[in-house]
Design an enzyme around this catalytic site. Sequence first.
Site, short mmCIF file in Angstrom:
data_model
loop_
_atom_site.label_atom_id
_atom_site.label_comp_id
_atom_site.label_asym_id
_atom_site.label_seq_id
_atom_site.Cartn_x
_atom_site.Cartn_y
_atom_site.Cartn_z
N HIS A 47 -73.44 88.61 7.65
CA HIS A 47 -74.31 89.68 7.85
C HIS A 47 -74.51 90.47 6.51
CE1 HIS A 47 -75.33 89.97 12.24
NE2 HIS A 47 -74.10 89.53 12.56
N CYS B 211 -79.47 87.91 5.32
CA CYS B 211 -80.72 88.44 5.93
C CYS B 211 -81.41 89.03 4.39
CB CYS B 211 -80.52 89.25 6.86
SG CYS B 211 -80.22 88.62 8.56
N ARG C 24 -84.49 85.12 4.32
CA ARG C 24 -83.26 84.83 4.04
C ARG C 24 -83.08 84.61 2.61
NH1 ARG C 24 -83.00 86.16 8.74
NH2 ARG C 24 -82.43 85.02 10.43
#
Length: 182
Positions: free
Chosen positions: A65, A150, A159
Amino acid sequence: PEYVPAPVEVSLGQPFAVLRIPRLGEDWSRVVVEGAAETQLEQGPGHYVDTALPGQQGNFAVAGHRVGRGSPFLDLDRMQPGDPIVVETSDTWYVYRVLGDPATGDFRADPSGIPGQRIVRPTDVQVIAPTPGGAETDPPTGAYLTLTTCHPKYSAQQRLIIHARLDGGPISKAAAPDGPET
């Protein structure tokens, strides 16, 4: 005799390695768990099932993340060509280096043709192929590490991808208890 590391045992959701990225902070380290589904990524960076394991030929691919859940890859965009990424297993250190030209900072200047950093659509899964950007069915051309997160921050539209290649062989923790020279 040549050092042979113990095999890495992995089972879904279980930790099996530690990622260390000096560029992100002297003490930056995160535990890598097996699996890249949301339930695993809530724990920290997750290894894409069926990609190579640390030190193996192929692509050791890890998702994390960028924002939330501890934000392990928040500053991944700060990586530079030549930066070390150290992977620690139970008995071994592996040093990968971000692809590109460290002298110029050009991510696209690696002789392999594989860029050290790129921005792709979430559907561009060939970034975790055995050779990054190659076909899923082609044999690997080396031992790679790919980090995915991300992009941009606070969005899942794209990405951010970092590609690195194994630099040298496995280093025994017995021989280097405080970690490898980077």
